[in-house]
Design a protein around this motif. Structure first.
Motif, PDB file in Angstrom:
ATOM      1  N   ASN A 141       0.796  -1.223   0.000  1.00 54.31           N
ATOM      2  CA  ASN A 141       0.000   0.000   0.000  1.00 54.31           C
ATOM      3  C   ASN A 141       0.831   1.276   0.000  1.00 54.31           C
ATOM      4  O   ASN A 141       0.353   2.332  -0.374  1.00 54.31           O
ATOM      5  CB  ASN A 141      -0.941   0.011   1.215  1.00 54.31           C
ATOM      6  N   GLY A 142       2.080   1.176   0.431  1.00 56.89           N
ATOM      7  CA  GLY A 142       2.916   2.363   0.486  1.00 56.89           C
ATOM      8  C   GLY A 142       4.340   2.000   0.837  1.00 56.89           C
ATOM      9  O   GLY A 142       4.691   0.820   0.963  1.00 56.89           O
ATOM     10  N   PRO A 143       5.177   3.006   1.030  1.00 56.15           N
ATOM     11  CA  PRO A 143       6.591   2.767   1.328  1.00 56.15           C
ATOM     12  C   PRO A 143       6.833   1.904   2.560  1.00 56.15           C
ATOM     13  O   PRO A 143       7.786   1.123   2.584  1.00 56.15           O
ATOM     14  CB  PRO A 143       7.134   4.185   1.516  1.00 56.15           C
ATOM     15  N   ASP A 144       5.989   2.013   3.580  1.00 54.02           N
ATOM     16  CA  ASP A 144       6.207   1.214   4.789  1.00 54.02           C
ATOM     17  C   ASP A 144       6.093  -0.277   4.482  1.00 54.02           C
ATOM     18  O   ASP A 144       6.886  -1.088   4.986  1.00 54.02           O
ATOM     19  CB  ASP A 144       5.206   1.606   5.877  1.00 54.02           C
ATOM     20  N   ASP A 145       5.106  -0.647   3.669  1.00 54.36           N
ATOM     21  CA  ASP A 145       4.958  -2.049   3.287  1.00 54.36           C
ATOM     22  C   ASP A 145       6.144  -2.506   2.451  1.00 54.36           C
ATOM     23  O   ASP A 145       6.617  -3.645   2.572  1.00 54.36           O
ATOM     24  CB  ASP A 145       3.667  -2.254   2.492  1.00 54.36           C
ATOM     25  N   LEU A 146       6.630  -1.635   1.594  1.00 58.21           N
ATOM     26  CA  LEU A 146       7.784  -1.969   0.762  1.00 58.21           C
ATOM     27  C   LEU A 146       9.004  -2.245   1.642  1.00 58.21           C
ATOM     28  O   LEU A 146       9.751  -3.202   1.413  1.00 58.21           O
ATOM     29  CB  LEU A 146       8.080  -0.828  -0.209  1.00 58.21           C
ATOM     30  N   ALA A 147       9.192  -1.411   2.642  1.00 54.70           N
ATOM     31  CA  ALA A 147      10.315  -1.601   3.560  1.00 54.70           C
ATOM     32  C   ALA A 147      10.172  -2.911   4.323  1.00 54.70           C
ATOM     33  O   ALA A 147      11.149  -3.628   4.543  1.00 54.70           O
ATOM     34  CB  ALA A 147      10.400  -0.426   4.532  1.00 54.70           C
ATOM     35  N   ASP A 148       8.946  -3.263   4.695  1.00 64.34           N
ATOM     36  CA  ASP A 148       8.716  -4.486   5.456  1.00 64.34           C
ATOM     37  C   ASP A 148       8.957  -5.733   4.604  1.00 64.34           C
ATOM     38  O   ASP A 148       9.587  -6.693   5.051  1.00 64.34           O
ATOM     39  CB  ASP A 148       7.278  -4.498   5.996  1.00 64.34           C
ATOM     40  N   VAL A 149       8.471  -5.744   3.362  1.00 62.17           N
ATOM     41  CA  VAL A 149       8.563  -6.928   2.504  1.00 62.17           C
ATOM     42  C   VAL A 149       9.962  -7.107   1.943  1.00 62.17           C
ATOM     43  O   VAL A 149      10.518  -8.209   1.945  1.00 62.17           O
ATOM     44  CB  VAL A 149       7.529  -6.854   1.366  1.00 62.17           C
ATOM     45  N   PHE A 150      10.553  -6.033   1.461  1.00 62.81           N
ATOM     46  CA  PHE A 150      11.829  -6.137   0.758  1.00 62.81           C
ATOM     47  C   PHE A 150      13.032  -5.658   1.569  1.00 62.81           C
ATOM     48  O   PHE A 150      14.173  -5.766   1.114  1.00 62.81           O
ATOM     49  CB  PHE A 150      11.776  -5.344  -0.555  1.00 62.81           C
ATOM     50  N   GLY A 151      12.774  -5.092   2.738  1.00 63.98           N
ATOM     51  CA  GLY A 151      13.879  -4.579   3.531  1.00 63.98           C
ATOM     52  C   GLY A 151      14.486  -3.315   2.959  1.00 63.98           C
ATOM     53  O   GLY A 151      15.632  -2.970   3.284  1.00 63.98           O
ATOM     54  N   THR A 152      13.735  -2.631   2.132  1.00 67.84           N
ATOM     55  CA  THR A 152      14.231  -1.389   1.535  1.00 67.84           C
ATOM     56  C   THR A 152      14.301  -0.306   2.605  1.00 67.84           C
ATOM     57  O   THR A 152      13.311  -0.051   3.292  1.00 67.84           O
ATOM     58  CB  THR A 152      13.292  -0.917   0.406  1.00 67.84           C
ATOM     59  N   PRO A 153      15.454   0.349   2.788  1.00 64.82           N
ATOM     60  CA  PRO A 153      15.551   1.416   3.796  1.00 64.82           C
ATOM     61  C   PRO A 153      14.495   2.488   3.562  1.00 64.82           C
ATOM     62  O   PRO A 153      14.161   2.825   2.412  1.00 64.82           O
ATOM     63  CB  PRO A 153      16.964   1.965   3.578  1.00 64.82           C
ATOM     64  N   SER A 154      13.976   3.019   4.652  1.00 65.56           N
ATOM     65  CA  SER A 154      12.873   3.978   4.556  1.00 65.56           C
ATOM     66  C   SER A 154      13.119   5.137   3.601  1.00 65.56           C
ATOM     67  O   SER A 154      12.228   5.490   2.819  1.00 65.56           O
ATOM     68  CB  SER A 154      12.529   4.508   5.950  1.00 65.56           C
ATOM     69  N   PRO A 155      14.284   5.776   3.615  1.00 63.36           N
ATOM     70  CA  PRO A 155      14.473   6.897   2.686  1.00 63.36           C
ATOM     71  C   PRO A 155      14.343   6.493   1.214  1.00 63.36           C
ATOM     72  O   PRO A 155      13.900   7.288   0.392  1.00 63.36           O
ATOM     73  CB  PRO A 155      15.901   7.367   2.991  1.00 63.36           C
ATOM     74  N   LEU A 156      14.725   5.232   0.901  1.00 64.67           N
ATOM     75  CA  LEU A 156      14.625   4.772  -0.488  1.00 64.67           C
ATOM     76  C   LEU A 156      13.247   4.219  -0.813  1.00 64.67           C
ATOM     77  O   LEU A 156      12.842   4.214  -1.982  1.00 64.67           O
ATOM     78  CB  LEU A 156      15.658   3.670  -0.755  1.00 64.67           C
ATOM     79  N   ALA A 157      12.533   3.738   0.198  1.00 65.01           N
ATOM     80  CA  ALA A 157      11.269   3.041  -0.044  1.00 65.01           C
ATOM     81  C   ALA A 157      10.262   3.937  -0.753  1.00 65.01           C
ATOM     82  O   ALA A 157       9.535   3.478  -1.650  1.00 65.01           O
ATOM     83  CB  ALA A 157      10.699   2.530   1.277  1.00 65.01           C
ATOM     84  N   THR A 158      10.206   5.199  -0.376  1.00 64.90           N
ATOM     85  CA  THR A 158       9.259   6.115  -1.021  1.00 64.90           C
ATOM     86  C   THR A 158       9.573   6.263  -2.499  1.00 64.90           C
ATOM     87  O   THR A 158       8.684   6.183  -3.363  1.00 64.90           O
ATOM     88  CB  THR A 158       9.296   7.493  -0.338  1.00 64.90           C
ATOM     89  N   THR A 159      10.850   6.449  -2.812  1.00 62.98           N
ATOM     90  CA  THR A 159      11.251   6.606  -4.211  1.00 62.98           C
ATOM     91  C   THR A 159      10.986   5.339  -5.004  1.00 62.98           C
ATOM     92  O   THR A 159      10.465   5.385  -6.127  1.00 62.98           O
ATOM     93  CB  THR A 159      12.744   6.962  -4.299  1.00 62.98           C
ATOM     94  N   VAL A 160      11.338   4.189  -4.436  1.00 62.34           N
ATOM     95  CA  VAL A 160      11.135   2.919  -5.139  1.00 62.34           C
ATOM     96  C   VAL A 160       9.653   2.668  -5.371  1.00 62.34           C
ATOM     97  O   VAL A 160       9.247   2.217  -6.450  1.00 62.34           O
ATOM     98  CB  VAL A 160      11.767   1.758  -4.346  1.00 62.34           C
ATOM     99  N   HIS A 161       8.813   2.956  -4.395  1.00 62.03           N
ATOM    100  CA  HIS A 161       7.377   2.751  -4.547  1.00 62.03           C
ATOM    101  C   HIS A 161       6.823   3.613  -5.666  1.00 62.03           C
ATOM    102  O   HIS A 161       6.025   3.138  -6.503  1.00 62.03           O
ATOM    103  CB  HIS A 161       6.659   3.054  -3.227  1.00 62.03           C
ATOM    104  N   GLU A 162       7.249   4.859  -5.740  1.00 58.21           N
ATOM    105  CA  GLU A 162       6.801   5.744  -6.822  1.00 58.21           C
ATOM    106  C   GLU A 162       7.273   5.228  -8.177  1.00 58.21           C
ATOM    107  O   GLU A 162       6.521   5.258  -9.166  1.00 58.21           O
ATOM    108  CB  GLU A 162       7.334   7.160  -6.586  1.00 58.21           C
ATOM    109  N   MET A 163       8.508   4.742  -8.225  1.00 55.46           N
ATOM    110  CA  MET A 163       9.043   4.201  -9.477  1.00 55.46           C
ATOM    111  C   MET A 163       8.266   2.964  -9.919  1.00 55.46           C
ATOM    112  O   MET A 163       8.011   2.766 -11.117  1.00 55.46           O
ATOM    113  CB  MET A 163      10.523   3.867  -9.315  1.00 55.46           C
ATOM    114  N   LEU A 164       7.915   2.108  -8.954  1.00 50.23           N
ATOM    115  CA  LEU A 164       7.147   0.912  -9.275  1.00 50.23           C
ATOM    116  C   LEU A 164       5.799   1.260  -9.902  1.00 50.23           C
ATOM    117  O   LEU A 164       5.404   0.670 -10.918  1.00 50.23           O
ATOM    118  CB  LEU A 164       6.918   0.086  -8.014  1.00 50.23           C
ATOM    119  N   LEU A 165       5.100   2.176  -9.303  1.00 45.37           N
ATOM    120  CA  LEU A 165       3.802   2.585  -9.846  1.00 45.37           C
ATOM    121  C   LEU A 165       3.952   3.105 -11.270  1.00 45.37           C
ATOM    122  O   LEU A 165       3.166   2.766 -12.162  1.00 45.37           O
ATOM    123  CB  LEU A 165       3.176   3.664  -8.956  1.00 45.37           C
TER     124      LEU A 165
END
Length: 380
Positions: free
Chosen positions: A60-84
């Protein structure tokens, strides 16, 4: 007066031809294989829609991305936007229409019909601007004992696309699987040479490394012997691990035996311009529940990271769910080091320390600049 050693000029010309000092061109981060009887002009959009639906339902958002993939929080927002953005605009970078293992053996009229349907679908994707940047068929192996079927499928597909579009759209590559004999490569190159003369366009192919018998004839001059037609070598994890006798539960991409095969491929083709691709995970989510989808994504992400750490920047994706974990892992991998790599290159160019006691060698700088270039090409 010093003299140039006899034969140097010829050896140097051969070096430049065999090991071109060129910047790496764009390479897809994945190849998607779709059985020919399931392929249509809707395939790319359907894969994108399913992957996007899974993303929105279970990340649903960067927090879930960080939880599933272990992506550090500062990167998770950027990666989530890129994925969409990626899944909405270009869910598939490289598409193979499979007439081999994923398709099986059919009567000739049936396969011929699927060849014609595939050409129709490619023409429609091309007309709408949605044909992936790389695309083409995977034909049957000569190791199956029926080279006529392989040649017939390729010829029908290529001429069919040409008849419908008036051209062979950019990015065409054909996959030649299960190369158990070195002679098969030369024979396949001759097939392409004859077809080139017929259609008036150059053709290239990628070989699959799926058996230990293939490793001994991988060498730096292989592409030269094939008239420059070898574009890539792709590793086939399941045939390879079966061929060396691994038990089913050890047929995995991160097995040490697969590491050995990958390193042989790298050693053989380093500097030649022949691209390398890793294999696949033959699994999909056990159900549509978040727990099962997350488990699949975590396992796939582990394998993608393993490939990236070993210098393989491309792999196979076999299910729409894999697109999420593929792109998420690739983006996080590149973003995690991008700024530090750029600073080290800048420090080298300005002949100053990058900090941390790092004293980079020229070879390291070349590696850093290549990594930055790959990141720029991979990130949406």
């Amino acid at each position: 007066m010093p003299t140039v050693p006899e034969g140097f000029a010829a050896a140097y010309r051969l070096q430049q031809a065999r090991y071109p000092a060129t910047e790496p061109a764009w390479q897809p981060v994945h190849t998607v294989y779709v059985p020919a009887d399931h392929f249509s002009a809707r395939t790319v959009a359907e894969w994108g829609d399913e992957a996007l639906s899974l993303l929105k339902s279970h990340l649903n958002g960067p927090d879930d991305l960080a939880d599933v993939f272990g992506t550090p929080s500062p990167l998770a927002t950027t990666v989530h936007e890129m994925l969409l953005r990626k899944l909405s605009t270009e869910p598939i970078e490289d598409l193979r229409i499979d007439f081999e293992d994923g398709y099986g053996v059919r009567p000739d009229p049936v396969e011929d019909g699927h060849v014609a349907r595939a050409a129709d679908a490619v023409a429609e994707l091309h007309a709408t601007g949605t044909l992936p940047r790389r695309w083409g068929p995977r034909v049957k192996s000569f190791a199956d004992g029926d080279p006529e079927r392989s040649v017939r499928t390729l010829h029908g597909f290529v001429t069919g696309v040409l008849a419908r579009t008036g051209e062979l759209p950019t990015g065409f590559t054909v996959t030649f699987p299960k190369v158990l004999m070195a002679d098969y490569l030369g024979q396949w190159a001759e097939v392409l040479e004859r077809l080139e003369a017929e259609i008036g366009a150059p053709l290239r192919f990628e070989m699959q490394v799926e058996a230990p018998q293939t490793l001994p004839f991988l060498r730096a001059d292989l592409n030269e012997s094939l008239g420059g037609r070898l574009a890539a070598a792709h590793f086939g994890v399941f045939d390879y691990t079966a061929a060396i006798g691994l038990p089913p539960h050890e047929q995995r991409l991160d097995h040490p035996a697969c590491d050995h095969a990958r390193h042989v491929m790298q050693t053989a083709f380093a500097g030649t311009g022949v691209e390398l691709s890793d294999g696949s995970l033959a699994a999909s989510p056990a159900s549509g529940r978040a727990r099962d989808v997350h488990a699949l994504w975590r396992r796939h992400a582990e394998l993608v990271r393993h490939s990236l750490r070993h210098g393989f920047h491309q792999g196979w994706d076999m299910h729409p769910s894999h697109l999420v974990s593929r792109f998420a892992t690739v983006y996080a991998f590149h973003l995690a080091t991008y700024d530090a790599y750029r600073e080290r290159v800048r420090a080298w160019e300005e002949r100053r320390s990058a900090g941390g006691g790092v004293m980079d060698e020229p070879a390291t700088i070349r590696t850093l600049t290549t990594a930055l270039r790959r990141a720029d090409q991979a990130l949406p």
